[in-house]
Design a protein around this motif. Structure first.
Motif, PDB file in Angstrom:
ATOM      1  N   ILE A  33       0.849  -1.195   0.000  1.00  0.00           N
ATOM      2  CA  ILE A  33       0.000   0.000   0.000  1.00  0.00           C
ATOM      3  C   ILE A  33       0.884   1.244   0.000  1.00  0.00           C
ATOM      4  O   ILE A  33       1.754   1.404   0.865  1.00  0.00           O
ATOM      5  N   VAL A  34       0.674   2.106  -0.984  1.00  0.00           N
ATOM      6  CA  VAL A  34       1.457   3.333  -1.120  1.00  0.00           C
ATOM      7  C   VAL A  34       0.509   4.519  -1.262  1.00  0.00           C
ATOM      8  O   VAL A  34      -0.641   4.387  -1.691  1.00  0.00           O
ATOM      9  N   GLU A  35       1.026   5.692  -0.910  1.00  0.00           N
ATOM     10  CA  GLU A  35       0.229   6.920  -1.007  1.00  0.00           C
ATOM     11  C   GLU A  35       0.382   7.527  -2.396  1.00  0.00           C
ATOM     12  O   GLU A  35       1.488   7.607  -2.935  1.00  0.00           O
ATOM     13  N   GLU A  36      -0.731   7.961  -2.979  1.00  0.00           N
ATOM     14  CA  GLU A  36      -0.715   8.601  -4.289  1.00  0.00           C
ATOM     15  C   GLU A  36      -1.545   9.869  -4.253  1.00  0.00           C
ATOM     16  O   GLU A  36      -2.558   9.950  -3.551  1.00  0.00           O
ATOM     17  N   LEU A  37      -1.069  10.882  -5.000  1.00  0.00           N
ATOM     18  CA  LEU A  37      -1.824  12.114  -5.140  1.00  0.00           C
ATOM     19  C   LEU A  37      -2.936  11.912  -6.149  1.00  0.00           C
ATOM     20  O   LEU A  37      -2.725  11.371  -7.228  1.00  0.00           O
ATOM     21  N   ILE A  38      -4.125  12.345  -5.805  1.00  0.00           N
ATOM     22  CA  ILE A  38      -5.247  12.275  -6.741  1.00  0.00           C
ATOM     23  C   ILE A  38      -5.904  13.641  -6.822  1.00  0.00           C
ATOM     24  O   ILE A  38      -5.907  14.417  -5.868  1.00  0.00           O
ATOM     25  N   GLN A  39      -6.431  13.967  -7.994  1.00  0.00           N
ATOM     26  CA  GLN A  39      -7.139  15.222  -8.196  1.00  0.00           C
ATOM     27  C   GLN A  39      -8.337  14.913  -9.064  1.00  0.00           C
ATOM     28  O   GLN A  39      -8.208  14.677 -10.275  1.00  0.00           O
ATOM     29  N   GLN A 173       0.577   1.377 -19.597  1.00  0.00           N
ATOM     30  CA  GLN A 173       1.356   1.795 -18.412  1.00  0.00           C
ATOM     31  C   GLN A 173       2.142   3.082 -18.646  1.00  0.00           C
ATOM     32  O   GLN A 173       2.628   3.682 -17.694  1.00  0.00           O
ATOM     33  N   THR A 174       2.298   3.514 -19.909  1.00  0.00           N
ATOM     34  CA  THR A 174       3.047   4.755 -20.179  1.00  0.00           C
ATOM     35  C   THR A 174       2.143   5.978 -20.256  1.00  0.00           C
ATOM     36  O   THR A 174       2.646   7.105 -20.291  1.00  0.00           O
ATOM     37  N   LEU A 175       0.824   5.791 -20.293  1.00  0.00           N
ATOM     38  CA  LEU A 175      -0.103   6.923 -20.439  1.00  0.00           C
ATOM     39  C   LEU A 175      -0.307   7.641 -19.105  1.00  0.00           C
ATOM     40  O   LEU A 175      -0.198   7.043 -18.037  1.00  0.00           O
ATOM     41  N   HIS A 176      -0.619   8.912 -19.191  1.00  0.00           N
ATOM     42  CA  HIS A 176      -1.007   9.677 -18.014  1.00  0.00           C
ATOM     43  C   HIS A 176      -2.012  10.748 -18.417  1.00  0.00           C
ATOM     44  O   HIS A 176      -2.035  11.192 -19.568  1.00  0.00           O
ATOM     45  N   THR A 177      -2.854  11.139 -17.486  1.00  0.00           N
ATOM     46  CA  THR A 177      -3.857  12.173 -17.716  1.00  0.00           C
ATOM     47  C   THR A 177      -3.658  13.315 -16.728  1.00  0.00           C
ATOM     48  O   THR A 177      -3.155  13.106 -15.610  1.00  0.00           O
ATOM     49  N   ASP A 178      -4.061  14.505 -17.128  1.00  0.00           N
ATOM     50  CA  ASP A 178      -3.898  15.678 -16.262  1.00  0.00           C
ATOM     51  C   ASP A 178      -4.838  15.646 -15.063  1.00  0.00           C
ATOM     52  O   ASP A 178      -4.638  16.391 -14.101  1.00  0.00           O
ATOM     53  N   TYR A 179      -5.860  14.829 -15.130  1.00  0.00           N
ATOM     54  CA  TYR A 179      -6.869  14.836 -14.069  1.00  0.00           C
ATOM     55  C   TYR A 179      -6.467  13.996 -12.869  1.00  0.00           C
ATOM     56  O   TYR A 179      -7.181  13.949 -11.876  1.00  0.00           O
ATOM     57  N   ILE A 180      -5.330  13.295 -12.965  1.00  0.00           N
ATOM     58  CA  ILE A 180      -4.811  12.517 -11.842  1.00  0.00           C
ATOM     59  C   ILE A 180      -3.379  12.970 -11.586  1.00  0.00           C
ATOM     60  O   ILE A 180      -2.535  12.917 -12.472  1.00  0.00           O
ATOM     61  N   GLU A 181      -3.112  13.427 -10.368  1.00  0.00           N
ATOM     62  CA  GLU A 181      -1.787  13.938 -10.025  1.00  0.00           C
ATOM     63  C   GLU A 181      -0.915  12.811  -9.472  1.00  0.00           C
ATOM     64  O   GLU A 181      -0.657  12.733  -8.281  1.00  0.00           O
ATOM     65  N   SER A 182      -0.516  11.903 -10.342  1.00  0.00           N
ATOM     66  CA  SER A 182       0.406  10.837  -9.942  1.00  0.00           C
ATOM     67  C   SER A 182       1.191  10.406 -11.168  1.00  0.00           C
ATOM     68  O   SER A 182       0.876  10.782 -12.295  1.00  0.00           O
ATOM     69  N   THR A 183       2.233   9.633 -10.952  1.00  0.00           N
ATOM     70  CA  THR A 183       3.133   9.266 -12.046  1.00  0.00           C
ATOM     71  C   THR A 183       2.478   8.236 -12.969  1.00  0.00           C
ATOM     72  O   THR A 183       1.578   7.497 -12.570  1.00  0.00           O
ATOM     73  N   ALA A 184       2.968   8.184 -14.213  1.00  0.00           N
ATOM     74  CA  ALA A 184       2.477   7.206 -15.179  1.00  0.00           C
ATOM     75  C   ALA A 184       2.801   5.794 -14.700  1.00  0.00           C
ATOM     76  O   ALA A 184       3.881   5.537 -14.166  1.00  0.00           O
ATOM     77  N   GLY A 185       1.859   4.886 -14.876  1.00  0.00           N
ATOM     78  CA  GLY A 185       2.042   3.516 -14.434  1.00  0.00           C
ATOM     79  C   GLY A 185       1.499   3.224 -13.058  1.00  0.00           C
ATOM     80  O   GLY A 185       1.455   2.069 -12.643  1.00  0.00           O
TER      81      GLY A 185
END
Length: 452
Positions: A33-39, A173-185
């Motif tokens: 379990i790890v902490e992730e930033l979400i927006q 796993q390489t994609l990322h979106t601006d609506y989630i504040e966390s790293t790709a993958g």
């Protein structure tokens, strides 16, 4: 600026928690379990340019149009077979496999052959790298567009301009979106990007194919919910030291999961293997003991596979039982049946069993071939090269009938086999068969026919 929200996710199964804890309650794994930033944003990345999509209304079940959806032909007979006849418009397909097994090569090769306008999005390779691979595979690809991008907002912007008929993503796993504040993958990024692609596919009826990385355990990396969200999950298997690759369907909402596709890895790409029985059978001139040919089925496709067995005197007190491509517990059961019911003394012998070609078989119809190979090695008498088997062995030593035996017989006849052993309890309606069909009911009858 809005306050950033954080949450805790299990990296193994994707379960969300309000605070950190040592063990995940869902999958029982420790320290995952790890902490992730979400927006969270109300708006989605995908915005259809056409008319505003109306909210669906409930319909009576007899009012729903049940006409079959026209599938998109990939011009690849192996992929069509595994998918159930082709790509379904608006579907989401996930392809997983080991690094370097050929996932990108397979989808690039298909996208170059497709008669539809295709957008191949790569987050792992540059356009020049993809161009070099494309020239090695096939020089023609007028309908294929290559985009190197990892941000979903930019990808959807290009999709609106190009309007492709099929979208391929390498990899999710390489994609990322601006609506989630966390790293790709990360768990939240994979889940959100997949949700956006699902919304795009369902609203536009454009199929999307995703490539997914796998973990060291062989499962697709990311939350388990990823496999629940998509329509089809394909697994690309094989040994990088061998040239053959196997494409399996682990989940398919539009077809069977029992189908199997076989490819051969060449310098010019992947070649479809239309007759896999030829590669699964050894081409030897002299007859050797310990080998037997079994007739098995993978989905709708009949296969002839070679079973190899080695029986030798145990050097140590406890005899070894080793299998490759076959269930070890089932081997122990068959050895016990041979010992108890047929009187063969194998309790002090080492037994090694191998299914050639690097495939794993769960079909109980190969039991009879396994027994024949073990007895052949034990007696050191070779089974004829033109003899094959299709039968299940029961605990009392009887030969049980198997399903679709006529299809197995026809495949054996087509490949030039002269004799096939099947259960006498099978109902066979084949007339004028060239192949000799030997009906047996017990293991003793098989041993008598083969070894006298």
């Amino acid at each position: 600026m809005a306050k950033l929200k954080t949450s805790f996710f299990c990296q193994n199964c994707g379960t969300q928690y309000a605070k950190w804890q040592g063990q995940c309650n869902a999958c029982k794994e420790w320290n995952t379990i790890v902490e992730e930033l979400i927006q969270k944003e109300e708006k989605s990345s995908w915005k259809p340019t056409s008319e505003v999509r109306k909210a669906p209304k409930p319909l009576k079940i007899n009012e729903i149009d049940s006409s079959q959806e026209v599938r998109m032909n990939t011009l690849d007979s192996e992929l069509n077979r595994v998918l159930g006849g082709g790509i379904v418009p608006g579907s989401l397909t996930l392809l997983g496999g080991e690094p370097g097994i050929g996932k990108s090569t397979l989808l690039l090769q298909i996208s170059l052959k497709l008669p539809y306008k295709t957008l191949y999005v790569s987050g792992e390779e540059s356009q020049k790298q993809i161009k070099m691979r494309a020239e090695r595979i096939t020089p023609n690809g007028d309908n294929c567009y290559i985009l190197t991008e990892t941000k979903t907002q930019n990808i959807f912007q290009q999709i609106q301009e190009i309007e492709p008929e099929i979208v391929i993503i390498d990899s999710i796993q390489t994609l990322h979106t601006d609506y989630i504040e966390s790293t790709a993958g990360s768990i939240s990024q994979i889940r959100e990007c997949t949700a956006e692609l699902i919304k795009f596919a369902k609203e536009t009826n454009v199929p999307v194919i995703l490539i997914g990385h796998i973990t060291k355990d062989g499962t697709i990396a990311g939350p388990k919910i990823l496999e629940h969200m998509v329509d089809t999950v394909l697994q690309f298997e094989g040994d990088r030291n061998h040239v053959y690759r196997i494409l399996r369907s682990l989940k398919n909402r539009f077809g069977s999961t029992a189908e199997l596709g076989i490819y051969e890895m060449l310098g010019s790409g992947l070649r479809e293997v239309s007759n896999p029985s030829e590669i699964l059978l050894s081409h030897r001139e002299e007859e050797l003991s310990g080998t037997a040919i079994a007739s098995t089925l993978e989905g709708m496709r009949p296969l002839m596979i070679e079973i190899q067995a080695l029986v030798s005197t145990a050097v140590y007190g406890t005899p070894q039982r080793s299998t490759t491509g076959y269930n070890a517990k089932r081997l122990n059961m068959l050895l016990a049946v041979l010992e108890k019911r047929a009187g063969f003394r194998l309790g002090t012998k080492d037994v090694f069993l191998n299914v050639t070609g690097g495939i794993s078989v769960d079909d109980p119809a190969i039991d009879l071939a396994v027994v024949a190979a073990i007895l052949s090695s034990n007696e050191d008498i070779a089974v004829g090269k033109d003899v094959c088997f299709a039968g299940e062995v029961g605990l009392s030593g009887e030969i049980r009938p198997v399903n679709r035996v006529e299809q197995r017989i026809q495949e054996a006849e087509k490949l030039g086999f002269a004799t096939i052993f099947v259960s006498k309890y099978n109902k066979i309606s084949i007339k004028n068969a060239i192949i000799k069909i030997v009906l047996v009911s017990k293991i003793e009858e098989v041993a008598e026919h083969l070894f006298g």
